[in-house]
Design an enzyme around this catalytic site. Structure first.
Site, PDB file in Angstrom:
ATOM      1  N   ARG A 100     -94.149 -43.426 -14.638  1.00  0.00           N
ATOM      2  CA  ARG A 100     -93.727 -44.711 -14.882  1.00  0.00           C
ATOM      3  C   ARG A 100     -93.959 -45.514 -15.967  1.00  0.00           C
ATOM      4  O   ARG A 100     -93.232 -46.147 -16.375  1.00  0.00           O
ATOM      5  CB  ARG A 100     -93.913 -45.544 -13.369  1.00  0.00           C
ATOM      6  CG  ARG A 100     -93.203 -45.039 -12.361  1.00  0.00           C
ATOM      7  CD  ARG A 100     -93.408 -45.952 -11.321  1.00  0.00           C
ATOM      8  NE  ARG A 100     -93.263 -45.374  -9.822  1.00  0.00           N
ATOM      9  CZ  ARG A 100     -92.203 -45.139  -9.201  1.00  0.00           C
ATOM     10  NH1 ARG A 100     -90.990 -45.384  -9.894  1.00  0.00           N
ATOM     11  NH2 ARG A 100     -91.759 -44.528  -8.014  1.00  0.00           N
ATOM     12  N   ASP A 138     -77.142 -43.098 -10.195  1.00  0.00           N
ATOM     13  CA  ASP A 138     -76.788 -41.637 -10.191  1.00  0.00           C
ATOM     14  C   ASP A 138     -75.698 -41.526  -9.308  1.00  0.00           C
ATOM     15  O   ASP A 138     -74.442 -41.316  -9.709  1.00  0.00           O
ATOM     16  CB  ASP A 138     -78.123 -41.030  -9.640  1.00  0.00           C
ATOM     17  CG  ASP A 138     -78.311 -39.669  -9.357  1.00  0.00           C
ATOM     18  OD1 ASP A 138     -77.293 -39.029  -9.939  1.00  0.00           O
ATOM     19  OD2 ASP A 138     -79.073 -39.061  -8.552  1.00  0.00           O
ATOM     20  N   VAL A 189     -84.535 -37.680 -15.299  1.00  0.00           N
ATOM     21  CA  VAL A 189     -85.207 -38.327 -16.379  1.00  0.00           C
ATOM     22  C   VAL A 189     -86.258 -39.190 -15.869  1.00  0.00           C
ATOM     23  O   VAL A 189     -86.687 -39.541 -14.470  1.00  0.00           O
ATOM     24  CB  VAL A 189     -84.380 -39.315 -17.229  1.00  0.00           C
ATOM     25  CG1 VAL A 189     -83.387 -38.545 -17.997  1.00  0.00           C
ATOM     26  CG2 VAL A 189     -83.749 -40.386 -16.219  1.00  0.00           C
ATOM     27  N   GLY A 194     -88.543 -48.113  -9.105  1.00  0.00           N
ATOM     28  CA  GLY A 194     -88.181 -47.757 -10.548  1.00  0.00           C
ATOM     29  C   GLY A 194     -87.868 -48.936 -11.359  1.00  0.00           C
ATOM     30  O   GLY A 194     -88.161 -48.849 -12.664  1.00  0.00           O
TER      31      GLY A 194
HETATM   32  P1  5GP Z   1     -78.270 -42.989  -6.459  1.00  0.00           P
HETATM   33  O1  5GP Z   1     -78.317 -43.974  -5.090  1.00  0.00           O
HETATM   34  O2  5GP Z   1     -77.495 -43.813  -7.323  1.00  0.00           O
HETATM   35  O3  5GP Z   1     -77.783 -41.772  -6.174  1.00  0.00           O
HETATM   36  O4  5GP Z   1     -79.737 -42.999  -6.902  1.00  0.00           O
HETATM   37  C1  5GP Z   1     -80.403 -44.062  -7.302  1.00  0.00           C
HETATM   38  C2  5GP Z   1     -82.045 -43.929  -7.354  1.00  0.00           C
HETATM   39  O5  5GP Z   1     -82.463 -42.547  -7.353  1.00  0.00           O
HETATM   40  C3  5GP Z   1     -82.523 -44.621  -8.506  1.00  0.00           C
HETATM   41  O6  5GP Z   1     -82.723 -45.983  -8.100  1.00  0.00           O
HETATM   42  C4  5GP Z   1     -83.847 -43.864  -8.688  1.00  0.00           C
HETATM   43  O7  5GP Z   1     -84.903 -44.380  -7.903  1.00  0.00           O
HETATM   44  C5  5GP Z   1     -83.443 -42.381  -8.203  1.00  0.00           C
HETATM   45  N1  5GP Z   1     -82.890 -41.426  -9.256  1.00  0.00           N
HETATM   46  C6  5GP Z   1     -81.621 -41.291  -9.591  1.00  0.00           C
HETATM   47  N2  5GP Z   1     -81.827 -40.336 -10.551  1.00  0.00           N
HETATM   48  C7  5GP Z   1     -82.942 -40.138 -11.351  1.00  0.00           C
HETATM   49  C8  5GP Z   1     -83.494 -39.657 -12.082  1.00  0.00           C
HETATM   50  O8  5GP Z   1     -83.072 -39.067 -12.973  1.00  0.00           O
HETATM   51  N3  5GP Z   1     -84.984 -39.839 -12.322  1.00  0.00           N
HETATM   52  C9  5GP Z   1     -85.821 -40.530 -11.447  1.00  0.00           C
HETATM   53  N4  5GP Z   1     -87.109 -40.620 -11.494  1.00  0.00           N
HETATM   54  N5  5GP Z   1     -85.064 -41.055 -10.498  1.00  0.00           N
HETATM   55  C10 5GP Z   1     -83.721 -41.081 -10.221  1.00  0.00           C
END
Ligand code: 5GP
Length: 185
Positions: free
Chosen positions: A175, A113, A163, A55
């Site tokens: 993307r 997130d 998102v 991402g």
């Molecule tokens: P975390 O480990 O902080 O829960 O999640 C991080 C990863 O989850 C990000 O690098 C991303 O790849 C994915 N992610 C979290 N929220 C979103 C979102 O709203 N949209 C998308 N497309 N990916 C997300």
């Protein structure tokens, strides 16, 4: 199925509809500001940008070019997401081959997130003996944060909604969108 624009400015990706959140112009302006901040912070140093794939590749590519000074870039692939939900596990899929000892590291993330991905990855980086670590995320969802992570610079704080765009996908699509779109729930 190809993404297509509805009569309004909605975007459909697979089965889901998204509405604009941040325009391309707004995104570019904010990324330039972050690039200027990092240029000052790392004046006369040669930081190593570490882009978390997949991402963050779009954000990292713009951010590096908005960085005024010498720098290097490396990539690491980690994953914890399937569809629109975190799977709860973080796996290193592809590691960094560079020596991180005594380097100034700038970790570039697309979105924080729950913070699980970054938390896990920062632990890993700290064990490699870098000179410093700074974290930059394009987006952050403060309400979803569940892990104590250090975020030094965030492009935008957003609501706890899914998102896409500017490197972020839904099941492989979205993307390439130059702005950011939010899921209609
Ligand atoms: P975390 O480990 O902080 O829960 O999640 C991080 C990863 O989850 C990000 O690098 C991303 O790849 C994915 N992610 C979290 N929220 C979103 C979102 O709203 N949209 C998308 N497309 N990916 C997300």
């Amino acid at each position: 199925m190809q993404p297509y624009a509805h009569p309004s400015d909605h975007i459909q990706l697979h089965d889901l509809l998204f509405v604009p959140l941040f325009s391309e112009a707004k995104v570019r302006e904010r990324v330039r500001e972050l690039g200027a901040t990092l240029s000052q912070q790392y004046h006369n140093k040669t930081p190593l940008f570490i882009s978390i794939l997949s991402g963050a590749f779009v954000f990292a590519s713009d951010l590096m070019r908005d960085f005024d000074g010498n720098c290097e870039v490396g990539f690491v692939k980690l994953s914890s997401y399937t569809g629109t939900q975190s799977s709860g596990r973080v796996q290193t899929v592809m590691g960094l081959e560079k020596d991180l000892k005594d380097r100034h590291l700038i970790v570039v993330e697309d979105i924080v997130d729950t913070g699980r991905t970054l938390h896990f990855f920062l632990d890993h980086l700290r064990s490699q003996g870098p000179a410093s670590i700074c974290t930059v995320t394009f987006l952050r969802k403060p309400e979803a944060l569940a892990f104590p992570v250090q975020v030094d610079h965030a492009g935008f704080d957003i609501e706890n909604r899914f998102v896409v765009g500017y490197g972020l996908d839904y099941e492989g699509l979205g993307r390439n969108l130059p702005g950011v779109y939010q899921l209609i729930e």
